[in-house]
Design a protein around this motif. Structure first.
Motif, PDB file in Angstrom:
ATOM      1  N   PRO A   9       0.814  -1.218   0.000  1.00  0.00           N
ATOM      2  CA  PRO A   9       0.000   0.000   0.000  1.00  0.00           C
ATOM      3  C   PRO A   9       0.848   1.268   0.000  1.00  0.00           C
ATOM      4  CG  PRO A   9      -0.036  -1.012   2.180  1.00  0.00           C
ATOM      5  CD  PRO A   9       0.811  -1.892   1.304  1.00  0.00           C
ATOM      6  N   ARG A  33       2.902   0.382   9.173  1.00  0.00           N
ATOM      7  CA  ARG A  33       1.661   1.108   9.421  1.00  0.00           C
ATOM      8  C   ARG A  33       1.517   1.270  10.929  1.00  0.00           C
ATOM      9  NH1 ARG A  33      -3.369   2.170   7.081  1.00  0.00           N
ATOM     10  NH2 ARG A  33      -5.054   2.153   8.593  1.00  0.00           N
ATOM     11  N   GLU A  35      -0.136   1.357  14.387  1.00  0.00           N
ATOM     12  CA  GLU A  35      -1.338   0.773  14.975  1.00  0.00           C
ATOM     13  C   GLU A  35      -1.761   1.513  16.241  1.00  0.00           C
ATOM     14  OE1 GLU A  35      -3.281  -1.349  13.450  1.00  0.00           O
ATOM     15  OE2 GLU A  35      -1.885  -1.315  11.783  1.00  0.00           O
ATOM     16  N   SER A  36      -0.775   1.989  17.005  1.00  0.00           N
ATOM     17  CA  SER A  36      -1.010   2.845  18.168  1.00  0.00           C
ATOM     18  C   SER A  36       0.237   3.728  18.245  1.00  0.00           C
ATOM     19  CB  SER A  36      -1.107   2.046  19.469  1.00  0.00           C
ATOM     20  OG  SER A  36      -1.972   0.966  19.353  1.00  0.00           O
ATOM     21  N   ALA A  37       0.231   4.681  19.177  1.00  0.00           N
ATOM     22  CA  ALA A  37       1.413   5.534  19.318  1.00  0.00           C
ATOM     23  C   ALA A  37       2.646   4.664  19.560  1.00  0.00           C
ATOM     24  CB  ALA A  37       1.213   6.495  20.493  1.00  0.00           C
ATOM     25  N   ILE A  39       3.698   2.074  18.046  1.00  0.00           N
ATOM     26  CA  ILE A  39       3.501   0.632  17.805  1.00  0.00           C
ATOM     27  C   ILE A  39       3.125   0.440  16.342  1.00  0.00           C
ATOM     28  CG2 ILE A  39       2.171  -1.419  18.436  1.00  0.00           C
ATOM     29  CD1 ILE A  39       1.776  -0.267  21.189  1.00  0.00           C
ATOM     30  N   TYR A  40       3.894  -0.365  15.638  1.00  0.00           N
ATOM     31  CA  TYR A  40       3.757  -0.485  14.189  1.00  0.00           C
ATOM     32  C   TYR A  40       3.531  -1.919  13.738  1.00  0.00           C
ATOM     33  CZ  TYR A  40       5.215   4.289  14.082  1.00  0.00           C
ATOM     34  OH  TYR A  40       5.234   5.641  14.284  1.00  0.00           O
ATOM     35  N   ALA A  41       2.707  -2.047  12.704  1.00  0.00           N
ATOM     36  CA  ALA A  41       2.658  -3.305  11.969  1.00  0.00           C
ATOM     37  C   ALA A  41       3.717  -3.233  10.874  1.00  0.00           C
ATOM     38  CB  ALA A  41       1.277  -3.514  11.352  1.00  0.00           C
ATOM     39  N   TRP A  42       4.413  -4.335  10.676  1.00  0.00           N
ATOM     40  CA  TRP A  42       5.387  -4.440   9.580  1.00  0.00           C
ATOM     41  C   TRP A  42       4.683  -5.049   8.388  1.00  0.00           C
ATOM     42  CZ3 TRP A  42      10.534  -2.824   9.642  1.00  0.00           C
ATOM     43  CH2 TRP A  42      10.924  -2.237  10.848  1.00  0.00           C
ATOM     44  N   LEU A  43       4.447  -4.236   7.373  1.00  0.00           N
ATOM     45  CA  LEU A  43       3.785  -4.726   6.177  1.00  0.00           C
ATOM     46  C   LEU A  43       4.787  -5.575   5.380  1.00  0.00           C
ATOM     47  CD1 LEU A  43       1.716  -1.503   5.366  1.00  0.00           C
ATOM     48  CD2 LEU A  43       1.162  -3.453   6.846  1.00  0.00           C
ATOM     49  N   PRO A  44       4.308  -6.317   4.376  1.00  0.00           N
ATOM     50  CA  PRO A  44       5.189  -7.319   3.741  1.00  0.00           C
ATOM     51  C   PRO A  44       6.559  -6.788   3.303  1.00  0.00           C
ATOM     52  CG  PRO A  44       2.930  -7.671   3.052  1.00  0.00           C
ATOM     53  CD  PRO A  44       2.916  -6.413   3.886  1.00  0.00           C
ATOM     54  N   PHE A 139       9.618  -3.948  24.728  1.00  0.00           N
ATOM     55  CA  PHE A 139       8.733  -2.787  24.872  1.00  0.00           C
ATOM     56  C   PHE A 139       9.368  -1.799  25.827  1.00  0.00           C
ATOM     57  CE2 PHE A 139       5.023  -0.212  25.498  1.00  0.00           C
ATOM     58  CZ  PHE A 139       4.205  -0.457  24.408  1.00  0.00           C
ATOM     59  N   ASP A 141       8.189   1.950  27.216  1.00  0.00           N
ATOM     60  CA  ASP A 141       7.055   2.874  27.139  1.00  0.00           C
ATOM     61  C   ASP A 141       7.550   4.315  27.158  1.00  0.00           C
ATOM     62  OD1 ASP A 141       4.480   3.679  26.966  1.00  0.00           O
ATOM     63  OD2 ASP A 141       3.809   2.862  28.881  1.00  0.00           O
ATOM     64  N   ARG A 153       7.844   2.136  20.610  1.00  0.00           N
ATOM     65  CA  ARG A 153       7.683   1.524  21.931  1.00  0.00           C
ATOM     66  C   ARG A 153       7.881   0.012  21.832  1.00  0.00           C
ATOM     67  NH1 ARG A 153       2.533   3.386  25.120  1.00  0.00           N
ATOM     68  NH2 ARG A 153       1.373   3.073  23.189  1.00  0.00           N
ATOM     69  N   GLU A 154       7.225  -0.625  20.872  1.00  0.00           N
ATOM     70  CA  GLU A 154       7.462  -2.053  20.642  1.00  0.00           C
ATOM     71  C   GLU A 154       8.529  -2.145  19.564  1.00  0.00           C
ATOM     72  OE1 GLU A 154       3.939  -4.515  20.491  1.00  0.00           O
ATOM     73  OE2 GLU A 154       4.966  -6.075  19.353  1.00  0.00           O
TER      74      GLU A 154
ATOM     75  N   GLU B  68       3.038 -12.642   3.769  1.00  0.00           N
ATOM     76  CA  GLU B  68       3.382 -12.517   5.183  1.00  0.00           C
ATOM     77  C   GLU B  68       3.624 -11.061   5.579  1.00  0.00           C
ATOM     78  OE1 GLU B  68       6.767 -14.829   6.419  1.00  0.00           O
ATOM     79  OE2 GLU B  68       6.341 -14.519   8.552  1.00  0.00           O
ATOM     80  N   LEU B  70       3.772  -8.695   9.647  1.00  0.00           N
ATOM     81  CA  LEU B  70       3.957  -8.947  11.071  1.00  0.00           C
ATOM     82  C   LEU B  70       3.287  -7.831  11.866  1.00  0.00           C
ATOM     83  CD1 LEU B  70       5.142 -10.773  13.239  1.00  0.00           C
ATOM     84  CD2 LEU B  70       7.261  -9.482  13.085  1.00  0.00           C
ATOM     85  N   PRO B  72       2.023  -6.113  15.506  1.00  0.00           N
ATOM     86  CA  PRO B  72       2.634  -6.021  16.835  1.00  0.00           C
ATOM     87  C   PRO B  72       1.884  -6.872  17.852  1.00  0.00           C
ATOM     88  CG  PRO B  72       1.342  -4.053  16.391  1.00  0.00           C
ATOM     89  CD  PRO B  72       1.350  -4.861  15.116  1.00  0.00           C
TER      90      PRO B  72
END
Lengths: 440, 440
Positions: A9, A33, A35-37, A39-44, A139, A141, A153-154, B68, B70, B72
């Motif tokens: 994306p 992307r 997800e929260s302050a 905190i990230y999702a790792w896209l492919p 983590f 904080d 943070r993560e 795939e 990933l 958090p």
């Protein structure tokens, strides 16, 4: 991978919330992307780079004889009460109560847990030296997380822990990690310079940071310019040879190099003027020797060769792969986007089909895609119906090192264009030549 | 790997706290160590098996076109308030307040987050079908965690999520995962039988569990005996062919198979008596189609080919790799220890030096170790000064499929003993023959 079947994306707009270049580019390139302050999702695409970085780290850790395990993310507060760090750690520690009201926490680091594991399992000096590492999510904080995965943070951390019978052995273990870090960063295409560091909350009396130079770096660093030309230790260096390890460390710590906090203006002035380098730097690794700081409260002892019990001497060694992805982008990008070093590029090659639906173009692309994939090359084949300009922009944004542009006009002359991302140079070659060049 | 340099804390005593065989064997074999109730560290041997299982899962997911990423571990409670599951989930959810008193949680599953990601990134039917998966640690705060990693609080999960424009597409996506799961378990040496299942808290109207048979299984299952002889779908099956996928699913769901809850005694009685199989089973995978259950509250829509907005049809597909390690041991062990299927064995070959210090034995072992390692075979070389009996016990306990026993007596005749773990059979062969047999 066919782009039409991938999940990439891309953002055409520059995201407002991002205030450093790596964060902007990682969001735009569809790598992460929020997800929260913090905190990230790792896209492919991001995950592919992250995994490549982890694999290089892993190979170089294993080369030294370090052994991988995996500790859990959630830890018991009791473990941290044993070391006395539970109260010290402050609000950066994510504290949790489970359903039985037991105090738990999301591990920010693992000195306590690994000491407990070794205390419970290792009884004799014969099991030493031992270096155990894991690559696991941590983590912390932070009050104001920012800069994307550069300070999230993560975050992912490779943390290694060495155990030795005495200070001399521990020094050897420390030196092995020092050398492994030089090799690790060099393999990623980074010039990392070791600098004497403070030990901070980890404690101890010997510590180095590894700093890469980037104009957007967080802190000022000062060093001898010769560092930039130094070749990293070779793959076949003998890690068991304590003297060789010490010689390498000595060689890499003789020239002047210091962070702001440790800067010695007189020593810096002694460097020949044309070799004085003041620049911005980013810390990408940190190693510590801290003796018996943790083995003492944990009573982690082994029997020595003389039958007497001895406290273990320990060190810890950290690299943050998730942060490193951002640091590499800070060090290597241009107006168009990311410029990946080959070793960590998510795909080595992009094939850009500039006229989907043209049977000759489609066939040439499919043929190159099949052959390169068969040869083990990782290819992203842009088979979407986007216009050519958009495909060029995407391939440059996500930083594919090599791009094969396949359009009807040059293909009528039996040619495709081979483009190198790093300098934008283009060359007309036959598809067969492109394959020969890129098959690895 | 030389055992003298590895970290393999074998327990000679049977641990008291473990009440199922896989838990006992994993503790004894130095695969895991409990850090808190229901929370385990994966020691090096355990991690190797876990990674092999993950890689098989990953290869079979990728084969279907799943991609795939990933996500958090820590999620915002707000996400779960959108779906309405925040309050439903009860005490199994590990709820956390961060330093700013925001409600967070350690993800027990990811339907909400992946729906949010796709909602934010996918706008058109052209991006479909899409199946995104990750392999990430989850947490479920069980009241009484037990049975080791078979039912731990922190556990690893592969969870995939499919997104389609309509029910028909979603059915195809579901069927692809169904077929992938058959292949995945077969590659691990497991006979997994798909059984119609309840959808439970995930919701939806189509669901299968994959159950393996093990005498220590948690629930009773009933099925047609022919399931045990069915060959899994081949690697080159065409996942894009919806009709072929449906035919495979039909073929695998025609014979009778049911868990206790779904058991139909009349249908079971209709199976020829000698083919009726009642056994204990362990659930190792679970797949769901649940339509618009999550896309509706999240308002996750795409533009269809007709320009109208449509809610996404979704499914989710789970395998727990950490639990699977235990399940495989439940299904494959004997009095001496674990019997690993070749595909997931931590090392393919063990070399047992039965007289360390004997120069001929040392040389023969070192030579075999070097040659097999060079050939890409994973070898654990027991070069420790333990006595022979202890080495036999360790190699059998940790379940190495092939063991080369090198002792002075047979070596004087130019022979080593080649032992197969699964049946204990031994054969005298020359070292060269052993190498030829095992080089892969």
């Amino acid at each position: 991978m066919r782009l039409s079947r991938y999940f990439l994306p891309i953002l055409r707009e520059v995201p407002k919330e991002a205030d450093i270049v790596s964060h902007r580019l990682m969001l735009r390139a569809g790598m992460i992307r929020q997800e929260s302050a913090g905190i990230y999702a790792w896209l492919p695409l991001g995950l592919k780079v992250l995994n490549k970085i982890c694999n290089i780290i892993r190979e170089e850790q294993n080369r030294t004889g370090a052994v991988e395990l995996l500790m859990p993310t959630i830890q018991s507060a009791d473990l941290w009460r044993e070391s006395g760090r539970y109260d010290d750690y402050g609000k950066e520690m994510l504290r949790i109560k489970d359903r039985h009201e037991r105090d738990m926490l999301f591990g920010p680091t693992n000195e306590e847990m690994i000491t407990e594991i070794v205390r419970g399992s290792v009884k004799s000096y014969k099991s030493l030296p031992l270096n155990l590492y894991h690559i696991q999510w941590k983590f912390r904080d932070e009050v104001r997380p920012r800069f994307g995965v550069y300070r999230s943070r993560e975050f992912l951390m490779k943390d290694a822990y060495s155990f030795d019978l005495d200070a001399e052995g521990a020094r050897h273990s420390y030196n092995k990690m020092f050398v492994a870090y030089l090799r690790t960063f060099a393999r990623m295409g980074l010039k990392a310079i070791p600098m004497v560091a403070d030990t901070g909350p980890i404690g101890g009396n010997l510590s180095h940071e590894f700093i890469i130079l980037a104009s957007t770096g967080e802190s000022e660093v000062f060093c001898h310019g010769d560092y930039l030309e130094k070749a990293p230790p070779p793959a076949d260096v003998n890690f068991d040879d304590a003297a060789a390890m010490q010689a390498l460390v000595d060689d890499w710590t003789t020239l002047y190099a210091a962070t702001e906090e440790k800067h010695d203006t007189a020593a810096f002035a002694a460097i020949p003027a044309e070799r004085q380098m003041a620049a911005r730097g980013i810390e990408v690794g940190h190693i510590f020797y801290f003796g018996t700081k943790y083995s003492e409260p944990f009573n982690a002892k082994v029997l020595g060769p003389d039958g007497a019990e001895k406290l273990l001497h320990m060190g810890s060694y950290g690299i943050g792969p998730s942060r490193l992805v951002a640091a590499m982008i800070e060090a290597s990008h241009d107006e168009q986007g990311i410029i990946w070093p080959d070793a960590v590029a998510p795909f080595q090659v992009g094939i850009l089909n500039l006229k989907v639906g043209d049977s000759a173009v489609d066939a040439a692309c499919a043929d190159l895609y099949a052959k390169l994939t068969m040869a083990g090359v990782e290819v992203l084949y842009d088979d979407t119906d986007e216009r050519a300009g958009s495909k060029f922009a995407t391939a440059d944004l996500i930083g594919l090192p090599w791009q094969i542009l396949v359009g009807p006009k040059s293909l009528a002359d039996g040619k495709v264009e081979l483009k190198r991302r790093v300098d934008g140079s283009r060359e007309l070659v036959t598809p067969a030549e492109a394959f020969e060049r890129l098959k690895g």
